[in-house]
Design an enzyme around this catalytic site. Structure first.
Site, PDB file in Angstrom:
ATOM      1  N   CYS A   1       1.959   2.627   9.729  1.00  0.00           N
ATOM      2  CA  CYS A   1       1.131   2.498  10.606  1.00  0.00           C
ATOM      3  C   CYS A   1       1.526   2.364  11.715  1.00  0.00           C
ATOM      4  O   CYS A   1       2.701   1.923  12.206  1.00  0.00           O
ATOM      5  CB  CYS A   1      -0.168   1.390  10.061  1.00  0.00           C
TER       6      CYS A   1
ATOM      7  N   THR B   1       0.602  -1.318  -0.036  1.00  0.00           N
ATOM      8  CA  THR B   1      -0.113   0.126   0.075  1.00  0.00           C
ATOM      9  C   THR B   1       1.052   1.312  -0.280  1.00  0.00           C
ATOM     10  O   THR B   1       0.733   2.712  -0.313  1.00  0.00           O
ATOM     11  CB  THR B   1      -1.219   0.166   1.246  1.00  0.00           C
TER      12      THR B   1
ATOM     13  N   ARG C   1      -7.451  -4.558   8.810  1.00  0.00           N
ATOM     14  CA  ARG C   1      -6.685  -5.988   8.791  1.00  0.00           C
ATOM     15  C   ARG C   1      -4.826  -6.169   8.807  1.00  0.00           C
ATOM     16  O   ARG C   1      -4.715  -5.161   8.194  1.00  0.00           O
ATOM     17  CB  ARG C   1      -7.437  -6.654   7.465  1.00  0.00           C
TER      18      ARG C   1
ATOM     19  N   ASP D   1      16.212  11.982  51.048  1.00  0.00           N
ATOM     20  CA  ASP D   1      14.717  12.219  51.284  1.00  0.00           C
ATOM     21  C   ASP D   1      14.147  11.767  52.823  1.00  0.00           C
ATOM     22  O   ASP D   1      14.562  10.275  52.440  1.00  0.00           O
ATOM     23  CB  ASP D   1      13.861  11.859  50.221  1.00  0.00           C
TER      24      ASP D   1
ATOM     25  N   CYS E   1      -0.263   6.462   7.654  1.00  0.00           N
ATOM     26  CA  CYS E   1      -2.455   5.608   7.695  1.00  0.00           C
ATOM     27  C   CYS E   1      -2.366   7.060   7.933  1.00  0.00           C
ATOM     28  O   CYS E   1      -2.272   7.959   8.975  1.00  0.00           O
ATOM     29  CB  CYS E   1      -2.225   4.713   8.267  1.00  0.00           C
TER      30      CYS E   1
END
Length: 504
Positions: free
Chosen positions: A47, A43, A54, A460, A78
């Site tokens: 992402c 594609t 999917r 402390d 994306c």
């Protein structure tokens, strides 16, 4: 959610060939959000691991540690999972063992990804000068450390910032370009078209930003101990400035920040979502001109970019449940420092009372839709304008008055930076050179305002109690010995120790 096992992800490798990444992708494991990105060759899109599309076939996946690496390889972000919303992945340097080149590269990355103020994006030459090395040397080590050039790294950061502003706001295109660090609208349009093959209008069409008040989502990596963070903030909330509702999981407050040479006052409202690991943020319209700056401040304030896996591993021997611990930061470093000074040698409740009086005495009013939010914390100049008698009338003793005046003067003249990314060693030294500020206060300020993960308040008393060292002959030395295994996350170990006492 399945407990996916994955090997540590190192930004030095541009492509991550790790089956653990694919297993995390299959599980949509939010613990790895921002730690790697999946590029899909079929594609041309990359992402976040939590993307709800999917799961692609393993043979079509390439894994990158940084968004800039994926974009340098020709992939586009994306539009569904929006990589610009992923938590930042910042490895904290272990100063005693890590080589200087990698530290320089990390610091350069911090500077190059800083929020832009009035269109002034930092140049590589400026960053090199700040770090005391040549521009050529810094370019070389940056490329070696991250696998991308500084220019590509910065351009990716600018484009993802612009993408978020286009999607989530109705800001004019020219304002989006300037806030993202582009010199002109023409340059912005060309970069968006060249990298994403989209126009600004096409990106904006994917969003839903018609609301008058800006609403955005800020993601983090779980686990996150929301209840303890909100309890910490609630105990210290100043009436008129902050409101914390632990039941509704919300924190709302006013703030003033300097954008360039302009002072802006407004409010923000944060709600921890119960369905996904994110904070729903609303921002006052008055702060829109500094939106990237506000987003960076909120992320630091709520410690949304922490790496729970690394923290939990480092603290596991002492605190097995420490992965969810976070350190509440500061929306205003000066405010945090003043509150730290006010809290010296008195209870949290007493310090809270003094802070409330100080706000009413010299904090400016703020117009908000929240009835309980009426004032902002005073600026250094406003505090300096109060007389000694006025400070005394508030219940602030002479010694604290002197410390507050010195602190305010140093912040007013710009000699004392109190913000995330400020140089730790020199800032700590400058703090301790001020009257009334010792190692405990300086480390506490470094922990919360500077976001230094390895600050340590060795003396402390509460820390000694939590570690069972109160009766030790030398409790501070014993505490340092215990905390040696916490490096470089000792700040988180201290906060987890304080939390353990709250449950008793």
């Amino acid at each position: 959610m399945p407990q996916t096992a994955a090997a540590p992800l190192t930004p030095s490798a541009s492509v991550l060939e790790d089956e653990g990444c694919y297993r995390a992708l299959q599980a949509r494991d939010a613990r790895f959000d921002g730690r790697f990105f999946t590029a899909v060759t079929s594609t041309g899109v990359y992402c976040r691991p939590v993307c709800k599309v999917r799961t692609p076939k393993r043979d079509n996946c390439r894994f990158f540690a940084l968004a800039a690496q994926a974009e340098a390889a020709g992939f586009r972000p994306c539009l569904r999972c929006r990589p610009e919303l992923a938590p930042a992945s910042r490895s904290e340097p272990v100063w005693s063992t890590q080589d200087a080149s990698h530290i320089l590269a990390q610091e350069a990355a911090r500077w190059l990804s800083r929020p832009v103020v009035e269109g002034d994006a930092p140049s590589m030459a400026t960053v090199a000068a700040r770090l005391g090395v040549s521009e050529r040397h810094l370019r070389r080590i940056f490329q070696a450390a991250f696998g991308v050039s500084p220019q590509n790294f910065q351009r990716t950061h600018q484009l993802l910032c612009a993408k978020q502003l286009l999607t989530d706001t109705t800001l004019p295109m020219a304002d989006v370009a300037a806030l993202s660090g582009f010199a002109s609208l023409r340059t912005f349009n060309a970069a968006l078209q060249a990298h994403y093959r989209l126009t600004p209008s096409q990106v904006r069409a994917t969003g839903n930003a018609a609301q008058a008040t800006l609403s955005l989502r800020l993601y983090y990596r779980p686990p996150y101990d929301v209840e303890r963070v909100l309890a910490f903030l609630a105990q210290r909330a100043i009436p008129g400035v902050e409101v914390v509702d632990t039941t509704a999981r919300t924190v709302t407050r006013t703030l003033r920040l300097v954008h360039g040479t302009t002072g802006l006052s407004g409010w923000i409202a944060c709600r921890f979502d119960t369905t996904e690991p994110c904070v729903q943020l609303q921002v006052a319209p008055a702060l829109v001109a500094a939106l990237p700056q506000v987003l960076a401040l909120v992320r630091a304030w709520l410690d949304l970019d922490a790496d729970p896996q690394a923290i939990g591993t480092a603290l596991a021997a002492t605190w097995p449940d420490a992965a969810g611990v976070r350190i509440p930061g500061a929306m205003d470093g000066f405010e945090l420092a003043v509150r730290a000074v006010l809290g010296q040698q008195i209870t949290v409740a007493a310090a809270h009372t003094l802070a409330k009086r100080l706000v009413l005495a010299c904090g400016g009013p703020v117009d908000t839709p929240h009835a309980a939010l009426t004032h902002r914390f005073p600026t250094p100049t406003e505090l300096l304008a109060l007389s000694d008698d006025a400070l005394g009338a508030l219940g602030i003793v002479r010694q604290r008055q002197k410390a507050l005046r010195a602190l305010a003067q140093a912040c007013a003249d710009g000699s004392l930076p109190l913000h995330p990314g400020a140089p730790v060693a020199s800032t700590m030294a400058a703090l301790q050179a001020l009257p009334g500020i010792g190692p405990w206060t300086a480390n506490y300020i470094a922990m919360r305002a500077l976001r230094w993960p390895d600050a340590f308040v060795a003396g402390d008393v509460a820390l000694h109690n939590a570690l069972g060292l109160r009766q030790h002959t030398h409790p501070a030395q014993a505490a340092e010995a215990v905390a040696e295994q916490w490096r470089p996350w000792r700040s988180y170990g201290v906060v987890r120790a304080w939390q353990s006492l709250a449950k008793q």
